[in-house]
Design an enzyme around this catalytic site. Structure first.
Site, PDB file in Angstrom:
ATOM      1  N   GLU A   1       2.760  -2.790  -4.325  1.00  0.00           N
ATOM      2  CA  GLU A   1       2.716  -1.323  -4.249  1.00  0.00           C
ATOM      3  C   GLU A   1       2.131  -0.743  -5.539  1.00  0.00           C
ATOM      4  OE1 GLU A   1       5.587   2.392  -5.012  1.00  0.00           O
ATOM      5  OE2 GLU A   1       6.543   0.505  -4.399  1.00  0.00           O
TER       6      GLU A   1
ATOM      7  N   ASP B   1      -1.320   1.314  -5.461  1.00  0.00           N
ATOM      8  CA  ASP B   1      -1.334   2.701  -5.921  1.00  0.00           C
ATOM      9  C   ASP B   1      -2.512   2.930  -6.869  1.00  0.00           C
ATOM     10  OD1 ASP B   1       0.005   5.399  -6.453  1.00  0.00           O
ATOM     11  OD2 ASP B   1       0.001   4.528  -8.451  1.00  0.00           O
TER      12      ASP B   1
ATOM     13  N   ASP C   1       5.157   3.661   0.449  1.00  0.00           N
ATOM     14  CA  ASP C   1       5.099   2.521  -0.464  1.00  0.00           C
ATOM     15  C   ASP C   1       4.470   1.307   0.216  1.00  0.00           C
ATOM     16  OD1 ASP C   1       6.331   4.070  -2.379  1.00  0.00           O
ATOM     17  OD2 ASP C   1       8.314   3.168  -2.136  1.00  0.00           O
TER      18      ASP C   1
ATOM     19  N   GLU D   1       0.683   1.562   0.426  1.00  0.00           N
ATOM     20  CA  GLU D   1       0.059   1.195  -0.849  1.00  0.00           C
ATOM     21  C   GLU D   1       0.121  -0.315  -1.088  1.00  0.00           C
ATOM     22  OE1 GLU D   1       0.653   5.254  -3.484  1.00  0.00           O
ATOM     23  OE2 GLU D   1       2.217   3.710  -3.580  1.00  0.00           O
TER      24      GLU D   1
END
Length: 246
Positions: A56, A60, A129, A132
């Protein structure tokens, strides 16, 4: 990073999901890890089960770079502040969780018993989450270009909103811009409470400007609570401005 052991059933499931995503992943264990929540890893009887927090984190960063690059190249007339606002309108929990739900990532999530019983496979913060984390898995397996193209294909409807000038409100950015108009003022978000069990927490956040509280908000994630607090603060500032004009 440790690899999770895949059963033949799980391997078939992930192969089909990979096909649906339009990505021919070579290492399905990466996708499995992207879909493994910390609650599942903590409850697993197998030692060393990997969860998706590191992926994650990576996803991101890849997502933010891809969106920044896209907006910079396609909107040369936008200022730095407008570029930031446009990016925030897409790279937000509401958008990412909504897209994750549309492509049914929640159906493939590995969750702990308590998390699943409380509806974790539909919780916006978990879905965002996971979205990502999947980007992180694609980046590691396929590289930058494939990950970037995947992001654009998934978020195309929201990029069209930007082109049409219909960005969603990012209340934190709007508040920050309003406060910065007066030098010497700064915004602070403070976590007041995180109530409930780990799998179903409610966060309460207060926002202050130079030590003066202006608003508070709640949400199922800290990001959501901060947005709610910023929205309330904006309403408070608008009331004060209207009162001053009387």
């Amino acid at each position: 990073m440790k690899r999770n052991e895949l059963t033949e059933k799980r391997r078939r499931e992930l192969t089909e999901l990979s096909r649906q995503l339009g990505i021919d992943l070579k290492n399905l264990s990466l996708l499995d890890t992207a879909l493994t929540h910390t609650s599942y890893a903590n409850e697993s009887l197998r030692r060393g089960v990997s969860h998706n927090e590191r992926l994650e984190y990576l996803g991101d960063a890849v997502l933010e770079l891809a969106m920044s690059d896209y907006l910079y190249r396609h909107y040369p007339h936008l200022s730095e502040g407008d570029l930031t606002k446009a990016r925030a309108s897409v790279v937000c929990e509401e958008t990412l969780s909504g897209r994750a739900a549309e492509i049914c990532l929640g159906e493939h999530l590995l969750l702990g018993n308590g998390e699943r019983a409380s509806g974790g496979d539909k919780r916006p913060s978990i879905l965002a989450d996971t979205f990502e984390a999947v980007i992180g898995a694609i980046y590691l397996d396929q590289g930058w270009e494939t990950a970037r193209n995947y992001i654009f294909s998934q978020l195309e409807p929201y990029l069209k909103e930007i082109r049409a000038g219909q960005q969603r409100h990012d209340f934190k950015t709007i508040l920050q811009e309003m406060i910065q108009r007066r030098p010497g003022r700064h915004v602070l978000y403070e976590l007041l409470a995180a109530d409930g069990p780990d799998h179903a927490k409610t966060f309460t956040v207060r926002v202050s400007v130079n030590g003066t509280p202006l608003g508070a908000g709640q949400g199922r994630s800290k990001k959501e609570a901060e947005q709610a607090a910023a929205k309330e603060a904006l309403g408070q500032l608008k009331q004060e401005e209207n009162y001053a004009l009387r």
